[in-house]
Scaffold this active site. Sequence first.
Site, PDB file in Angstrom:
ATOM      1  N   HIS A 113      13.115  -3.924 -18.254  1.00  0.00           N
ATOM      2  CA  HIS A 113      12.921  -2.594 -17.686  1.00  0.00           C
ATOM      3  C   HIS A 113      14.312  -2.110 -17.282  1.00  0.00           C
ATOM      4  O   HIS A 113      15.038  -2.840 -16.634  1.00  0.00           O
ATOM      5  CB  HIS A 113      12.035  -2.755 -16.446  1.00  0.00           C
ATOM      6  CG  HIS A 113      11.418  -1.494 -15.959  1.00  0.00           C
ATOM      7  ND1 HIS A 113      10.920  -0.524 -16.777  1.00  0.00           N
ATOM      8  CD2 HIS A 113      11.199  -1.056 -14.698  1.00  0.00           C
ATOM      9  CE1 HIS A 113      10.418   0.458 -16.060  1.00  0.00           C
ATOM     10  NE2 HIS A 113      10.580   0.164 -14.796  1.00  0.00           N
ATOM     11  N   VAL A 122       2.967   3.290  -5.264  1.00  0.00           N
ATOM     12  CA  VAL A 122       2.387   2.697  -6.481  1.00  0.00           C
ATOM     13  C   VAL A 122       1.085   1.970  -6.132  1.00  0.00           C
ATOM     14  O   VAL A 122       0.069   2.131  -6.819  1.00  0.00           O
ATOM     15  CB  VAL A 122       3.380   1.726  -7.170  1.00  0.00           C
ATOM     16  CG1 VAL A 122       2.726   1.074  -8.383  1.00  0.00           C
ATOM     17  CG2 VAL A 122       4.657   2.449  -7.598  1.00  0.00           C
ATOM     18  N   ALA A 128       0.840  -1.205   0.000  1.00  0.00           N
ATOM     19  CA  ALA A 128       0.000   0.000   0.000  1.00  0.00           C
ATOM     20  C   ALA A 128       0.870   1.249   0.000  1.00  0.00           C
ATOM     21  O   ALA A 128       0.533   2.263   0.623  1.00  0.00           O
ATOM     22  CB  ALA A 128      -0.935  -0.022   1.206  1.00  0.00           C
ATOM     23  N   GLY A 129       2.003   1.168  -0.657  1.00  0.00           N
ATOM     24  CA  GLY A 129       2.903   2.323  -0.765  1.00  0.00           C
ATOM     25  C   GLY A 129       2.442   3.237  -1.890  1.00  0.00           C
ATOM     26  O   GLY A 129       1.247   3.276  -2.226  1.00  0.00           O
TER      27      GLY A 129
HETATM   28  P1  NAD Z   1       6.824   2.102  -1.544  1.00  0.00           P
HETATM   29  O1  NAD Z   1       8.005   1.947  -0.671  1.00  0.00           O
HETATM   30  O2  NAD Z   1       6.064   3.375  -1.529  1.00  0.00           O
HETATM   31  O3  NAD Z   1       5.776   0.916  -1.249  1.00  0.00           O
HETATM   32  C1  NAD Z   1       6.155  -0.404  -1.043  1.00  0.00           C
HETATM   33  C2  NAD Z   1       5.210  -0.960   0.015  1.00  0.00           C
HETATM   34  O4  NAD Z   1       5.444  -2.376   0.128  1.00  0.00           O
HETATM   35  C3  NAD Z   1       5.415  -0.344   1.402  1.00  0.00           C
HETATM   36  O5  NAD Z   1       4.200   0.224   1.878  1.00  0.00           O
HETATM   37  C4  NAD Z   1       5.839  -1.536   2.256  1.00  0.00           C
HETATM   38  O6  NAD Z   1       5.385  -1.476   3.595  1.00  0.00           O
HETATM   39  C5  NAD Z   1       5.202  -2.695   1.494  1.00  0.00           C
HETATM   40  N1  NAD Z   1       5.766  -4.001   1.819  1.00  0.00           N
HETATM   41  C6  NAD Z   1       7.049  -4.346   2.079  1.00  0.00           C
HETATM   42  N2  NAD Z   1       7.124  -5.669   2.356  1.00  0.00           N
HETATM   43  C7  NAD Z   1       5.870  -6.156   2.264  1.00  0.00           C
HETATM   44  C8  NAD Z   1       5.307  -7.451   2.414  1.00  0.00           C
HETATM   45  N3  NAD Z   1       6.061  -8.509   2.732  1.00  0.00           N
HETATM   46  N4  NAD Z   1       3.975  -7.594   2.237  1.00  0.00           N
HETATM   47  C9  NAD Z   1       3.198  -6.539   1.932  1.00  0.00           C
HETATM   48  N5  NAD Z   1       3.670  -5.279   1.755  1.00  0.00           N
HETATM   49  C10 NAD Z   1       4.987  -5.113   1.923  1.00  0.00           C
HETATM   50  O7  NAD Z   1       7.337   1.789  -3.012  1.00  0.00           O
HETATM   51  P2  NAD Z   1       6.590   2.125  -4.395  1.00  0.00           P
HETATM   52  O8  NAD Z   1       7.129   3.387  -4.937  1.00  0.00           O
HETATM   53  O9  NAD Z   1       5.141   1.944  -4.207  1.00  0.00           O
HETATM   54  O10 NAD Z   1       7.163   0.936  -5.309  1.00  0.00           O
HETATM   55  C11 NAD Z   1       6.755  -0.403  -5.085  1.00  0.00           C
HETATM   56  C12 NAD Z   1       7.595  -1.368  -5.921  1.00  0.00           C
HETATM   57  O11 NAD Z   1       7.324  -1.147  -7.298  1.00  0.00           O
HETATM   58  C13 NAD Z   1       9.114  -1.203  -5.767  1.00  0.00           C
HETATM   59  O12 NAD Z   1       9.746  -2.471  -5.852  1.00  0.00           O
HETATM   60  C14 NAD Z   1       9.482  -0.344  -6.961  1.00  0.00           C
HETATM   61  O13 NAD Z   1      10.831  -0.492  -7.309  1.00  0.00           O
HETATM   62  C15 NAD Z   1       8.555  -0.930  -7.998  1.00  0.00           C
HETATM   63  N6  NAD Z   1       8.237  -0.101  -9.155  1.00  0.00           N
HETATM   64  C16 NAD Z   1       8.089  -0.730 -10.328  1.00  0.00           C
HETATM   65  C17 NAD Z   1       7.731  -0.033 -11.470  1.00  0.00           C
HETATM   66  C18 NAD Z   1       7.504  -0.769 -12.757  1.00  0.00           C
HETATM   67  O14 NAD Z   1       7.227  -0.142 -13.776  1.00  0.00           O
HETATM   68  N7  NAD Z   1       7.585  -2.074 -12.769  1.00  0.00           N
HETATM   69  C19 NAD Z   1       7.570   1.350 -11.410  1.00  0.00           C
HETATM   70  C20 NAD Z   1       7.718   1.991 -10.171  1.00  0.00           C
HETATM   71  C21 NAD Z   1       8.049   1.255  -9.033  1.00  0.00           C
END
Ligand code: NAD
Length: 311
Positions: A177, A15, A12-13
Amino acid sequence: MLKRNKITIVGAGNVGATAAHWAASKELGDIVLVDVVEGVPQGKALDLAQAGPIEGFDVSITGTNGYDETEGSDVVVITAGIARKPGMSRDDLLKTNYEIVSSVVREICSRSPDAYIIVVSKPVDVMTYVAVKEGGFSRNQVMGQAGVLDSTRFRAFLAMELGVSVEDVSAFVMGAHGDSMVPLVRYSYAGGIPVERLIPKERLDAIVERTRKGGGEIVDLLKTGSAFVAPAVATIEMVEAILLDERRILPCAAYLEGQYGVDGGYVGVPLRLGAGGIQEIYDISLSDDEKAAMKVAGDAVKELVAATPKG
Ligand code: NAD
């Protein structure tokens, strides 16, 4: 009886919460937001639900730290993970996100064995492979989101260069990516006109380079954190394609068995997405340079998969 769609978003971060927002505003289904941090998914779900009466979206939004509420999901989006911290090696990040994504998938597969899984956590091509391996899902059920984001960035830059509507620009990006993505200039059009006829080569080269570094450009500007609106919207475009059987042609990470010279492993390719998940992978003809770039992408993903604990 008509069944409402259920969309689970794990993480719930930035993205994840933004993806929930877009899924709710499009009324794609009821939403379950899962995170390990106590209170955060519940608080974000409640906040979003309270926007419903104004915007008129009529879906149920639940926040939780567990998985019971996710049972019977139609689509599961995995955004759980950590970002690289100062002093952390790429391998450490890979292992940490590997553990996170594997544990998430183990919780999901028993409760929603028929769900379509869209992996967003990075490195996305590797984490998509982890999701299939740990969850026992079929290959049409699991895909990675990266190409839709890279393509929308590419399209935005082309539209800015030409000063035309983004609606008239179609273009797509294949490969992994990151540095080894393959933006396909030859297959890019504005209003049906090949962009190569409209934009000089050196400007196109600069746009391709800007697309490759699109994520980094935003990280440099934000200083703390990375892009999340376009990544979330790109992910919801995939969710929508599946749930509404839109049969969209979108570039997504899919398991390749010889297509584009990649045998085994997830790499971004154009495919048709609709009911049943991945309906068809298109194996289009590439130039020698593009083929070489796809091979580099395939090799880079294989190398990372080999570095995971079960690689
Ligand atoms: P963020 O840090 O805002 O959110 C990540 C969330 O995951 C946090 O709220 C954290 O508490 C939660 N989390 C951690 N471990 C967990 C678990 N075991 N179970 C449930 N939740 C858990 O990060 P973000 O900016 O939202 O990015 C999320 C992911 O997406 C990252 O890995 C980022 O690199 C990736 N991302 C991918 C793309 C793409 O195009 N594929 C683009 C942007 C970000």
